[in-house]
Structures are given as structure tokens and as C-alpha cells.
Design a protein around this motif. Structure first.
Motif: not given
Length: 359
Positions: A54-56, A266-270
Motif C-alpha cells: 500500500n505504501a509503494v 515502504a519497507a521501513a514503514q512496514a
């Protein structure tokens, strides 16, 4: 009249008519597929992949889409490394220690018994040498990794019978994820590495005597308390297990600099979101479980001591057998010693005091 004047005075229609339109490079839409190692029912751990995708999508304005597929949809839960390595899918979301059978070093990118807690793991990855060392290792599999979640310290699992001492571990068929099974073997147990979506059936049928997964919120959803009444802690094999997104190296290299930055962000957000969710939902779930009659127990001290001793012996043996392990573990163990010295006076001291208060 110069080019700038033409553009200013003619407007876009005039510019197009004049044949001097500014160069506009339309970026082609990107469509990737992500294979998860987890079932959809576990919104926290499977949800890490959804947070990432979703962030991507949001950061790319919808131009970069990643479809998320639960374990078993595109490939088995434990087949995702092969899928990414071979380019069957571009990305996977998984717990690296599931793949210790390929090489024990996979466990170092996730969690090892008596390793790092979640904050220490993140510190080692981002500010220590962890990410650099693990990427050197994963390069052999055509993979680049990004931290994308952590559950925090886990529970020790569900047991049909009370564990009073080390003797009760002998011959116990125990579902335990990944590398920790090597230690369970050394203290007399029989480890079973079963995907999350298949644990309940194995426990219900008696194929296994005990099982661990993550913690109260997930475990309650999976219904383990209906079969095994004893709930043990702590999960000494998972002080801070990190989840990763594994990306096919060629697919990542083909991205623009902008999209590479989007993937990283996005990975950092996850990564942050997953543990925040677990920390928020686990307390309430634990209260509900105990209220329903679950018997909460600490592991016997002799079992903890024997497990620690067996773990250190295993690591010493691997140092002599596996050069990659020797290199990565040496750095991790030095970092662990420094972190524990620091946490002893800060986090641990504060936590001990606060947990003794009646708030």
C-alpha cells in the motif's frame, strides 16, 4: 524569438503546434507480485506485506503496484526464497530463519536463540553491520533484502501438559519455527517446522504435542488455547525476530532511483507498523486468554539454562563449519554484548521498576 518566449506567449497548444513541446517521459507502470509466507487470517504478520504494498502504491501515485498473495496462493509458505531467486515472483515477505536448511546464516537475518531483542536487531541492521553483512550473504541467492517488520519478543508456546523440568522435554514433538529446532533437538525435543496455517490441525490431531507461533493476538486467532491449556514464556529463541521483504536482485536493479527509494521507505514503514500493532493488541488478547482459563507459566529454570548452554555450543560448532556464519555471528555477538551492557542500565532497569508498580 527564443524558445522560452514562444512557450510563454503561445501556451501549450501553440507550443505543440510549433513542434517544440518540452520532453515528457511517461514512466511505464510497474506490476509486481509478492508471495507471503503467512495466511491472510493473521492481519498483523500478513498485514506487513499489505502495509508495504500500500505504501509503494501511495508513494508512486499508483504507478507501482504490488499484488499481495498469501501462503499457498502462488507457492508454498516455505517456497518463497526459491520463487524470488528464480524470478517466479519479484518479491516475498517472510521470516528468513525458515530457510536455515539452505544455510544457517538465514537465521541470523531474523532471530537466533538468545540473540537480540527487536530494538537491538533494528540497531544492528540500520546502524551496525547487520544489513551490509546479510546483503552480502543474500547476494548468493540473487536477493536483496529490506527489514519489513518485527513481532517483538515472542511467547514460548502452547503445551498439552505442564512442563515442570527439563525431563518433560524428552521426546516432545514441538512445532517451532526455523533454526531454534536445532537447539530443541539438543535438549531432547523433536522439532517440527510447520507453516502457521497448518499448526492447528497438527496440534488437534496429536501429530505434535506443543506448538509456538508468535504471541497472544495471533495465537488466539489460531485457536491453540482450545487444544493445549498451558501457555509458556518467554520465547527464548525469538527475542526480536525480523521479517524481511526479499526482492529479486535483477528486478530491483531495473527500478529507477525514485522507485528504489520508494521500496526502501515502504519497507521501513512496514517495519515500524508491524511491531506497533503487536504491542498494541497483545495485552488485551493475553487478558482474554487468561480469563478463559489458559494457564500461564514460565519455562522451568533448568530448561532455560540448558537451552542457553546448548545454543552457545551450537554457535561455536558453526563457527568452525560455516565461514559465512563465523563472519556474521562474530559481528552480531559483539554487538549483542555491547547492547546488553547498555540495556541493563536503561531499558531493563526502567522496565523492572515499572512492571513492579500497581498502575
Amino acid at each position: 524569438m527564443d524558445r522560452r518566449s514562444i512557450i510563454k506567449n503561445a501556451g501549450i497548444a501553440g507550443v505543440l503546434a510549433a513542434g517544440i513541446a518540452p520532453a515528457v517521459h511517461a514512466q511505464a507502470a510497474i506490476r509486481w507480485r509478492l508471495a507471503s509466507s503467512f495466511p491472510k487470517s493473521l492481519d498483523t504478520i500478513f498485514g506487513g506485506a499489505e502495509t508495504f504494498a500500500n505504501a509503494v502504491r501511495a508513494m508512486s501515485g499508483g504507478k507501482f503496484e504490488i499484488s499481495v498473495h498469501a501462503a499457498g496462493e502462488l507457492m508454498p509458505a516455505f517456497g518463497v526464497v526459491d520463487g524470488v531467486q528464480n524470478g517466479t515472483v519479484e518479491v516475498a515477505h517472510t521470516a528468513p530463519y525458515y530457510f536455515f536448511g539452505k544455510d544457517e546464516c538465514f537465521a541470523l537475518g531474523c532471530a537466533i536463540p538468545f540473540g537480540l531483542n527487536s530494538r537491538q536487531t533494528t540497531a544492528w541492521m540500520y546502524e551496525g553491520n547487520g544489513l551490509k553483512l546479510m546483503r552480502e550473504f543474500y547476494a548468493k541467492y540473487n536477493i536483496i533484502n529490506f527489514p519489513a517488520g518485527n513481532t517483538g519478543a515472542q511467547m514460548g508456546g502452547w503445551f498439552r501438559k505442564e512442563m515442570k523440568s527439563m525431563a518433560d522435554m524428552k521426546g516432545l514433538k514441538f512445532r517451532i519455527g526455523g533454526f531454534a529446532g536445532k537447539v530443541i533437538e539438543r535438549i531432547g525435543g523433536i522439532p517440527q517446522n510447520i507453516p502457521g496455517g497448518e499448526i492447528y490441525q497438527a496440534l488437534e490431531k496429536g501429530t505434535i504435542d506443543a506448538a509456538e507461533w508468535v504471541g497472544p493476538y495471533d495465537d488466539q486467532k489460531l485457536g491453540f488455547n482450545k487444544i493445549a491449556p498451558y501457555y509458556y514464556y518467554p520465547g527464548w529463541w525469538e527475542g526480536g525476530p525480523q521479517l524481511d521483504v526479499f526482492i529479486n536482485q535483477k528486478a530491483f536493479d531495473a527500478l529507477s532511483a525514485e522507485n528504489k527509494a520508494i521500496v526502501q521507505a515502504a519497507a521501513a514503514q512496514a517495519h515500524v507498523t508491524m511491531q506497533a500493532r503487536y504491542d498494541a493488541v497483545n495485552p488485551g488478547a493475553l487478558k482474554q486468554l487468561v480469563g478463559s482459563g489458559v494457564k500461564l507459566r514460565p519455562f522451568p529454570q533448568d530448561m532455560m539454562n540448558a537451552s542457553f548452554k546448548a545454543s552457545m555450543e551450537l554457535y561455536s560448532e558453526l563457527n568452525g563449519k560455516n565461514p559465512s556464519w563465523n563472519k556474521i555471528y562474530a559481528d552480531l555477538s559483539k554487538f549483542r554484548a555491547e547492547q546488553n551492557l547498555w540495556f541493563r542500565f536503561t531499558e531493563a532497569g526502567f522496565d523492572r521498576f515499572m512492571q513492579a508498580q500497581k498502575l
